[in-house]
Enzyme design. Sequence first.
Site, PDB file in Angstrom:
ATOM      1  N   CYS A 151     -17.701  16.564  -3.480  1.00  0.00           N
ATOM      2  CA  CYS A 151     -18.240  16.136  -2.288  1.00  0.00           C
ATOM      3  C   CYS A 151     -18.037  14.619  -2.147  1.00  0.00           C
ATOM      4  CB  CYS A 151     -19.978  16.328  -2.404  1.00  0.00           C
ATOM      5  SG  CYS A 151     -20.591  15.690  -3.944  1.00  0.00           S
ATOM      6  N   HIS A 199     -18.619  12.024 -14.872  1.00  0.00           N
ATOM      7  CA  HIS A 199     -17.947  11.885 -13.373  1.00  0.00           C
ATOM      8  C   HIS A 199     -17.259  10.304 -13.464  1.00  0.00           C
ATOM      9  CE1 HIS A 199     -16.799  11.643  -9.515  1.00  0.00           C
ATOM     10  NE2 HIS A 199     -17.922  11.668  -9.019  1.00  0.00           N
ATOM     11  N   CYS A 211     -15.622   9.637  -4.599  1.00  0.00           N
ATOM     12  CA  CYS A 211     -15.855  10.745  -5.590  1.00  0.00           C
ATOM     13  C   CYS A 211     -14.411  11.682  -5.569  1.00  0.00           C
ATOM     14  CB  CYS A 211     -17.135  11.627  -5.744  1.00  0.00           C
ATOM     15  SG  CYS A 211     -18.461  10.405  -6.177  1.00  0.00           S
TER      16      CYS A 211
END
Length: 403
Positions: free
Chosen positions: A389, A359, A91
Amino acid sequence: MAEAYIYDAVRTPRGKGRKDGSLHEITPIQLATQVLQAVRDRTGIDTADVDDVVLGCVSPVAEQGADIARVAVLNADYAETTAGVQINRFCASGLEACNMAAAKVIAGEAEFAIGGGVESMSRIAMGSDGGAWPMDPAVAFKTYFMPQGIGADLIATKFGFSRDDVDAYAVESQKRAARAWAEDRFKKSIVPVKDVIGEVVLDHDEHMRPTADMQSMASLSPAFQAIGEGMPGFDAIALQRYPEVEKINHVHHAGNSSGIVDGAAAVLIGNKEIGEKYGLKPRARIRAMGSIGSEPAIMLTGPEFVTQKVLKRAGMAVGDIDIYELNEAFASVVLRYMQALGIDHSKVNVNGGAIAMGHPLGATGAMVLGTVLDELERTGKGTALVNLCVGAGMGTATIIERI
């Protein structure tokens, strides 16, 4: 060593990551191509002076496969001499790409470098690239592998966040994103996406639900309870790794977790001399950057530790940062971050985040870097810390200082 400056930052709107999403017809290479073209056209640079393009992409398979960065460079009609590389830090890939671009400038390897990312989640499903971590039983056993949603619910349980807490955070994210769009706070960075005949197909983030409230959130069922309590029973793994927890409280669902979307972003980074060549004014200076590993089972607590790492590296304290941006992978991740570091919500994700807007895995880090730079300029504030994260237990962060 050279200083690394941000000269421009662009992003596409985020399209719903489904077949009926507005960007589903736009290929990943076209998303990446259009942000690269926008950087070139907005700044007027000769792309022969761009030494490298680093793009994050979390599922680099099929039409997102191979080295999409180099192919996007060629497709965007950049100079043949501009290199390109695709990277994957889950991510945080988009922010890691920007950090790598900045490192090249600082080291003298590049005058201009572009960091960014791309992910078409409507066309290439999350997890399509496989990997030993979830798929090799010996590796999964050794690392106490569980899906991120179980880790998010474990954070909520371990650190005392209720269903109301995470839902309230999600509602506020929607409100902040809606206000930001209503006040045109993103207009400086948004590049509308066009189709093959040049027609605009999307000019706004279409995942948002500005009317969401606590009642609508309450109607949603926990997303990870079935795989936690039933088969394959990931709760048992969580409790084995964290025996101090008696039972997992499943509080996350689609409304308080990050949305699945399509999108791309690009950030132009360079040294002082190359900016002066083109009469470009630096918008911000990269003050510190870094990544860290954290406990891989709970997985999503890395932001706390990498924040401490980069603050120390910059000679700063938590209170020295004006604005924090932490990717809203799940509501509990941000709640724990604020709890652990004593940061007030008024300084975190002031324009909403991935819960509201989505996202696009490989692009998000570069997107929020541009978002927080725009916000520093809008408010006249000085410093910001961007943070994500990361899967398998990591965190990546960057501190920027407005010029």
